[in-house]
Design an enzyme around this catalytic site. Structure first.
Site, PDB file in Angstrom:
ATOM      1  N   ALA A  59     -17.671   3.994  -4.846  1.00 26.90           N
ATOM      2  CA  ALA A  59     -18.505   4.363  -5.996  1.00 26.90           C
ATOM      3  C   ALA A  59     -17.681   4.457  -7.284  1.00 26.90           C
ATOM      4  O   ALA A  59     -18.192   4.212  -8.373  1.00 26.90           O
ATOM      5  CB  ALA A  59     -19.199   5.691  -5.729  1.00 26.90           C
ATOM      6  N   PHE A  60     -16.419   4.797  -7.133  1.00 32.46           N
ATOM      7  CA  PHE A  60     -15.567   4.943  -8.326  1.00 32.46           C
ATOM      8  C   PHE A  60     -15.427   3.619  -9.084  1.00 32.46           C
ATOM      9  O   PHE A  60     -15.323   3.613 -10.318  1.00 32.46           O
ATOM     10  CB  PHE A  60     -14.183   5.470  -7.918  1.00 32.46           C
ATOM     11  CG  PHE A  60     -13.316   5.848  -9.078  1.00 32.46           C
ATOM     12  CD1 PHE A  60     -13.502   7.057  -9.735  1.00 32.46           C
ATOM     13  CD2 PHE A  60     -12.329   4.988  -9.530  1.00 32.46           C
ATOM     14  CE1 PHE A  60     -12.710   7.399 -10.822  1.00 32.46           C
ATOM     15  CE2 PHE A  60     -11.540   5.322 -10.613  1.00 32.46           C
ATOM     16  CZ  PHE A  60     -11.727   6.527 -11.261  1.00 32.46           C
ATOM     17  N   VAL A  84     -21.921   8.903  -1.789  1.00 30.50           N
ATOM     18  CA  VAL A  84     -20.790   9.815  -1.928  1.00 30.50           C
ATOM     19  C   VAL A  84     -21.174  11.097  -1.187  1.00 30.50           C
ATOM     20  O   VAL A  84     -22.164  11.760  -1.549  1.00 30.50           O
ATOM     21  CB  VAL A  84     -20.463  10.105  -3.410  1.00 30.50           C
ATOM     22  CG1 VAL A  84     -19.109  10.794  -3.514  1.00 30.50           C
ATOM     23  CG2 VAL A  84     -20.445   8.818  -4.227  1.00 30.50           C
ATOM     24  N   ILE A  85     -20.419  11.377  -0.152  1.00 28.49           N
ATOM     25  CA  ILE A  85     -20.795  12.477   0.746  1.00 28.49           C
ATOM     26  C   ILE A  85     -19.747  13.588   0.668  1.00 28.49           C
ATOM     27  O   ILE A  85     -18.571  13.371   0.969  1.00 28.49           O
ATOM     28  CB  ILE A  85     -20.943  11.942   2.189  1.00 28.49           C
ATOM     29  CG1 ILE A  85     -22.005  10.829   2.213  1.00 28.49           C
ATOM     30  CG2 ILE A  85     -21.317  13.079   3.143  1.00 28.49           C
ATOM     31  CD1 ILE A  85     -22.138  10.110   3.542  1.00 28.49           C
ATOM     32  N   HIS A  91     -12.419  14.760  -2.977  1.00 29.93           N
ATOM     33  CA  HIS A  91     -12.547  14.482  -4.411  1.00 29.93           C
ATOM     34  C   HIS A  91     -13.971  14.043  -4.770  1.00 29.93           C
ATOM     35  O   HIS A  91     -14.184  13.258  -5.693  1.00 29.93           O
ATOM     36  CB  HIS A  91     -11.497  13.483  -4.881  1.00 29.93           C
ATOM     37  CG  HIS A  91     -11.472  12.178  -4.164  1.00 29.93           C
ATOM     38  ND1 HIS A  91     -11.546  12.054  -2.802  1.00 29.93           N
ATOM     39  CD2 HIS A  91     -11.370  10.913  -4.640  1.00 29.93           C
ATOM     40  CE1 HIS A  91     -11.486  10.777  -2.479  1.00 29.93           C
ATOM     41  NE2 HIS A  91     -11.392  10.063  -3.565  1.00 29.93           N
ATOM     42  N   PHE A 116     -30.122   3.665 -10.514  1.00 27.29           N
ATOM     43  CA  PHE A 116     -29.039   4.480  -9.938  1.00 27.29           C
ATOM     44  C   PHE A 116     -29.419   4.898  -8.520  1.00 27.29           C
ATOM     45  O   PHE A 116     -30.174   5.854  -8.310  1.00 27.29           O
ATOM     46  CB  PHE A 116     -28.802   5.707 -10.828  1.00 27.29           C
ATOM     47  CG  PHE A 116     -27.639   6.554 -10.389  1.00 27.29           C
ATOM     48  CD1 PHE A 116     -26.335   6.092 -10.522  1.00 27.29           C
ATOM     49  CD2 PHE A 116     -27.844   7.818  -9.848  1.00 27.29           C
ATOM     50  CE1 PHE A 116     -25.261   6.873 -10.123  1.00 27.29           C
ATOM     51  CE2 PHE A 116     -26.778   8.605  -9.452  1.00 27.29           C
ATOM     52  CZ  PHE A 116     -25.476   8.135  -9.593  1.00 27.29           C
ATOM     53  N   ARG A 130     -31.963   9.999   3.250  1.00 31.86           N
ATOM     54  CA  ARG A 130     -32.316   9.271   2.024  1.00 31.86           C
ATOM     55  C   ARG A 130     -32.079   7.765   2.142  1.00 31.86           C
ATOM     56  O   ARG A 130     -32.219   7.038   1.169  1.00 31.86           O
ATOM     57  CB  ARG A 130     -31.479   9.833   0.851  1.00 31.86           C
ATOM     58  CG  ARG A 130     -31.894  11.243   0.474  1.00 31.86           C
ATOM     59  CD  ARG A 130     -30.784  11.983  -0.280  1.00 31.86           C
ATOM     60  NE  ARG A 130     -31.206  13.304  -0.712  1.00 31.86           N
ATOM     61  CZ  ARG A 130     -31.335  14.360   0.086  1.00 31.86           C
ATOM     62  NH1 ARG A 130     -31.090  14.254   1.397  1.00 31.86           N
ATOM     63  NH2 ARG A 130     -31.712  15.526  -0.403  1.00 31.86           N
TER      64      ARG A 130
HETATM   65  N1  INI Z   1     -16.290   6.309  -2.378  1.00 35.46           N
HETATM   66  C1  INI Z   1     -17.606   6.342  -2.084  1.00 35.46           C
HETATM   67  O1  INI Z   1     -18.352   5.435  -2.490  1.00 35.46           O
HETATM   68  N2  INI Z   1     -18.118   7.358  -1.344  1.00 35.46           N
HETATM   69  C2  INI Z   1     -17.350   8.366  -0.867  1.00 35.46           C
HETATM   70  O2  INI Z   1     -17.893   9.273  -0.190  1.00 35.46           O
HETATM   71  C3  INI Z   1     -15.960   8.329  -1.148  1.00 35.46           C
HETATM   72  N3  INI Z   1     -15.075   9.323  -0.610  1.00 35.46           N
HETATM   73  O3  INI Z   1     -15.452  10.002   0.344  1.00 35.46           O
HETATM   74  O4  INI Z   1     -13.946   9.479  -1.074  1.00 35.46           O
HETATM   75  C4  INI Z   1     -15.441   7.286  -1.934  1.00 35.46           C
HETATM   76  N4  INI Z   1     -14.144   7.251  -2.238  1.00 35.46           N
HETATM   77  C5  INI Z   1     -13.501   6.036  -2.659  1.00 35.46           C
HETATM   78  C6  INI Z   1     -13.542   5.831  -4.150  1.00 35.46           C
HETATM   79  O5  INI Z   1     -14.825   5.457  -4.590  1.00 35.46           O
HETATM   80  C7  INI Z   1     -12.559   4.710  -4.542  1.00 35.46           C
HETATM   81  O6  INI Z   1     -12.948   3.515  -3.920  1.00 35.46           O
HETATM   82  C8  INI Z   1     -11.127   5.030  -4.137  1.00 35.46           C
HETATM   83  O7  INI Z   1     -10.724   6.274  -4.640  1.00 35.46           O
HETATM   84  C9  INI Z   1     -10.170   3.934  -4.644  1.00 35.46           C
HETATM   85  O8  INI Z   1     -10.208   3.825  -6.053  1.00 35.46           O
END
Ligand code: INI
Length: 156
Positions: A59-60, A84-85, A91, A116, A130
């Site tokens: 998601a980041f 994102v759980i 984080h 979204f 969901r």
């Molecule tokens: N990314 C997600 O989409 N969902 C999550 O729950 C998650 N967790 O659990 O950390 C998550 N982390 C990865 C993040 O989005 C990046 O891909 C990573 O930090 C590399 O940049």
């Protein structure tokens, strides 16, 4: 109520070019959201050839990828789906906040409708609820919101 001029979007996806951005993280949840988004769009008239699925790590990374897609001007709308759980994510707040904030910024900067569909839940059970069970499918909801918004924007 007295009649007033009203603008609202028809839920017709015919001819609409849509990018679906989906994260691989928690993919067994996210795949259900992708399925929901594709199903919702095609049932409302979109053709499969007009849909493009973009797979990304998490998601980041979503805002950056959505930004590039928006800047390409190849799409009428973007649907973002992810999960994102909190339980599994120390984080969580950073990932969830940056994702939501970044996507809102992309939508505003480029004037592109962006659905979204990123779940932000406390635990896996809430995410499953969901993603096509008792609380519906947020991929469907995000696709429909994007569609309605695209059709409203076209009239403004
Ligand atoms: N990314 C997600 O989409 N969902 C999550 O729950 C998650 N967790 O659990 O950390 C998550 N982390 C990865 C993040 O989005 C990046 O891909 C990573 O930090 C590399 O940049």
């Amino acid at each position: 109520m007295a009649h007033i001029k009203t603008i609202e979007g028809q839920l017709d996806a015919k001819g609409l070019k849509v990018a679906i951005v989906a994260s691989r993280f928690n993919d067994f949840i996210v795949d259900r959201l992708v399925g929901g988004a594709v199903d919702a769009l095609t049932r409302h008239g979109a053709s499969r050839e007009d849909l493009t699925l973009v797979r990304i790590p998490g998601a980041f990374e979503m805002p950056l990828v959505a930004q590039k897609l928006a800047a390409s001007k190849k799409f009428d709308g973007i649907v973002c789906v992810g999960a994102v759980i909190r339980g599994a994510t120390p984080h969580f707040d950073f990932v969830a906040n940056e994702c939501a904030k970044g996507l809102a910024q992309v939508s505003m900067e480029h004037g592109i409708p962006l659905g979204f569909g990123v779940l932000t839940t406390d635990n896996l059970e809430q995410a499953i609820e969901r993603a096509g069970s008792k609380a519906g499918n947020k991929g469907v909801d995000a696709a429909m919101a994007m569609l309605e918004t695209a059709r409203v924007l076209a009239q403004l």
